[in-house]
Design a protein around this motif. Structure first.
Motif, short mmCIF file in Angstrom:
data_model
loop_
_atom_site.label_atom_id
_atom_site.label_comp_id
_atom_site.label_asym_id
_atom_site.label_seq_id
_atom_site.Cartn_x
_atom_site.Cartn_y
_atom_site.Cartn_z
N ILE A 12 46.73 -43.53 -25.93
CA ILE A 12 47.15 -42.14 -25.96
C ILE A 12 48.08 -41.87 -24.79
N MET A 13 49.12 -41.13 -25.05
CA MET A 13 50.08 -40.79 -23.99
C MET A 13 50.37 -39.29 -24.04
N LYS A 14 51.06 -38.83 -23.03
CA LYS A 14 51.58 -37.48 -23.04
C LYS A 14 53.01 -37.50 -23.57
N ALA A 15 53.34 -36.50 -24.35
CA ALA A 15 54.68 -36.42 -24.93
C ALA A 15 55.04 -34.96 -25.15
N ILE A 16 56.32 -34.72 -25.30
CA ILE A 16 56.79 -33.40 -25.72
C ILE A 16 57.02 -33.45 -27.22
N ARG A 17 56.21 -32.70 -27.95
CA ARG A 17 56.34 -32.68 -29.41
C ARG A 17 56.63 -31.25 -29.88
N GLN A 18 57.23 -31.15 -31.07
CA GLN A 18 57.43 -29.85 -31.69
C GLN A 18 56.94 -29.91 -33.12
N HIS A 19 56.39 -28.79 -33.57
CA HIS A 19 55.80 -28.70 -34.91
C HIS A 19 56.59 -27.77 -35.82
N GLU A 20 57.72 -27.29 -35.30
CA GLU A 20 58.63 -26.45 -36.06
C GLU A 20 59.96 -26.42 -35.34
N PHE A 21 61.02 -25.99 -36.02
CA PHE A 21 62.32 -25.83 -35.38
C PHE A 21 62.35 -24.50 -34.64
N GLY A 22 63.17 -24.45 -33.60
CA GLY A 22 63.29 -23.20 -32.86
C GLY A 22 63.85 -23.41 -31.48
N GLY A 23 63.67 -22.41 -30.62
CA GLY A 23 64.16 -22.45 -29.26
C GLY A 23 63.28 -23.30 -28.37
N PRO A 24 63.53 -23.29 -27.05
CA PRO A 24 62.77 -24.12 -26.12
C PRO A 24 61.26 -23.94 -26.20
N SER A 25 60.80 -22.78 -26.64
CA SER A 25 59.36 -22.52 -26.67
C SER A 25 58.62 -23.40 -27.67
N VAL A 26 59.31 -24.04 -28.62
CA VAL A 26 58.62 -24.89 -29.59
C VAL A 26 58.24 -26.24 -28.99
N LEU A 27 58.76 -26.56 -27.81
CA LEU A 27 58.47 -27.85 -27.17
C LEU A 27 57.10 -27.79 -26.50
N GLN A 28 56.19 -28.64 -26.95
CA GLN A 28 54.81 -28.62 -26.46
C GLN A 28 54.45 -29.94 -25.76
N TYR A 29 53.90 -29.82 -24.57
CA TYR A 29 53.44 -30.98 -23.80
C TYR A 29 52.02 -31.28 -24.23
N GLU A 30 51.81 -32.39 -24.95
CA GLU A 30 50.50 -32.64 -25.55
C GLU A 30 50.25 -34.13 -25.72
N ASP A 31 49.04 -34.46 -26.12
CA ASP A 31 48.67 -35.85 -26.39
C ASP A 31 49.35 -36.35 -27.66
N ALA A 32 49.69 -37.63 -27.64
CA ALA A 32 50.28 -38.27 -28.82
C ALA A 32 49.92 -39.75 -28.77
N PRO A 33 49.88 -40.42 -29.93
CA PRO A 33 49.56 -41.86 -29.91
C PRO A 33 50.71 -42.67 -29.33
N VAL A 34 50.38 -43.69 -28.56
CA VAL A 34 51.39 -44.61 -28.07
C VAL A 34 51.97 -45.36 -29.27
N PRO A 35 53.28 -45.45 -29.39
CA PRO A 35 53.86 -46.11 -30.57
C PRO A 35 53.53 -47.60 -30.63
N GLU A 36 53.43 -48.10 -31.84
CA GLU A 36 53.19 -49.53 -32.03
C GLU A 36 54.48 -50.31 -31.79
N VAL A 37 54.32 -51.58 -31.44
CA VAL A 37 55.46 -52.45 -31.22
C VAL A 37 55.63 -53.36 -32.43
N LYS A 38 56.74 -53.20 -33.14
CA LYS A 38 57.03 -54.01 -34.31
C LYS A 38 57.89 -55.21 -33.92
N LEU A 39 58.09 -56.09 -34.86
CA LEU A 39 58.94 -57.25 -34.59
C LEU A 39 60.32 -56.79 -34.13
N GLY A 40 60.83 -57.47 -33.12
CA GLY A 40 62.14 -57.14 -32.59
C GLY A 40 62.13 -56.02 -31.57
N GLU A 41 60.95 -55.51 -31.23
CA GLU A 41 60.86 -54.36 -30.33
C GLU A 41 60.13 -54.68 -29.03
#
Length: 346
Positions: A12-41
């Protein structure tokens, strides 16, 4: 056992996510899953993130694009492309990078435009082909500020680096020779603009920089031979005989620079949407051409040498913490950015 514990620690990591389009207020600092590493990455532990106009375009839903070009996807999304950090994991088939390498890159642009690039986060998975070793001479803040702006200037002015056709024009974009030429850079104080000034000078051009008056000393220090304060003087009314115009602002008004060019000259609008002066350009015997910047690790490795030896300097407008992404976007909305805005993670 040690590997398992490490994996748990970074699930789990911290990330800035948004759940809708809009102004700066839609940017939320919250928990998110760490991305998986695929081949070539590789997985990069992010130290800093460079901000760019596509970040706020996507945050708003790319309203400036024709409807058929607006990206489709699902929420939540994570904005951003430009990162600098340290390699945390490496896919089995990646041979050019190792755990612990300091790297920088522009992640999945434009193909990951609908949030797949996930740069506003503590960890980012990225194709190894899109990163390069960070220039040793500069820190993560400055390295994160470089990729998109520098690659844009480089691909417009030096080496396209790809064969993807710009749908807005019939011809492939081709950089022009710069040595001994006169180059006008509009929006010279911004991210792309301040790199365009330096690249033109490096290649032996005479450079006219157009920006607000407060940026004159800054741009002359970067090598500008002549400066025009656009708040007092319209460059297109007093300049003529130019070989190349780099309009880093672009848009519907970019056509005003057509008459500053000599026959055979070229206008490169960084943002070409809205330009409707094709017929006039033909009558004047000048070229109007643009391209779409694309991720390119090999080019970042090449420009790293110029960043290391000081040929190219990176200007930082302001620095915000990742948690303060809303404030960073509010700063961007004010305009008159000198260089780049950066989010600091570590």
């Amino acid at each position: 056992m040690e590997i398992i514990e490490k994996s748990k620690k970074t699930s789990i990591m911290k990330a800035i996510r948004q759940h809708e389009f809009g102004g700066p207020s839609v940017l939320q600092y919250e928990d998110a899953p760490v991305p998986e590493v695929k081949l070539g990455e590789v997985l990069v532990k992010v130290h800093a993130i460079g901000m760019n106009p596509p970040d706020w375009y996507l945050r708003d839903g790319y309203k400036s694009l024709p409807k058929e070009w607006q990206p489709e996807g699902s929420f939540p999304i994570i904005l951003g492309t430009d990162i600098s950090g340290i390699v945390e994991r490496v896919a089995d088939d990646v041979k050019d990078f190792s755990i612990g390498d300091e790297v920088y890159g522009m992640v999945r642009f434009p193909e990951g435009v609908f949030g797949e690039s996930k740069a506003y986060a503590e960890y980012v998975s990225v194709p190894a082909s899109q990163i390069a070793l960070k220039p040793e001479r500069i820190d993560h803040i400055h390295a994160a500020a470089a990729p998109m702006s520098l690659l844009t200037a480089w691909q417009f002015m030096i080496d396209l680096g790809h064969n993807v056709q710009n749908p807005l024009q019939p011809n492939k974009h081709e950089p022009v020779a710069l040595e001994g030429k006169t180059v006008l850079v509009n929006g010279a104080g911004g991210g792309v603009g301040h790199f365009a000034v330096q690249i033109a000078k490096w290649k032996g051009a005479r450079v006219i920089a157009v920006a607000s008056g407060k940026q004159e000393a800054f741009l002359r220090d970067l090598g500008a031979d002549e400066f025009i304060d656009y708040t007092k003087t319209h460059a297109h009314e007093i300049i003529s005989g130019v070989d190349l115009v780099i309009d880093s602002v672009g848009g519907p008004t970019t056509g005003r620079f057509l008459h500053t060019l000599k026959p055979g000259g070229a206008l490169f609008p960084i943002f070409p949407l809205g330009f409707d002066g094709t017929d006039e350009a033909k009558k004047l015997g000048v070229i109007v051409s643009a391209t779409q910047v694309r991720s390119n690790g090999a080019q970042l490795a090449e420009v790293a040498r110029l960043l290391n030896d000081g040929t190219l300097q990176i200007a930082i407008d302001s620095i915000f913490s990742l948690a303060d992404a809303q404030k960073a976007h509010q700063r961007a909305a004010l305009g008159h950015i000198q260089g780049k805005i950066v989010l600091k993670v570590i």
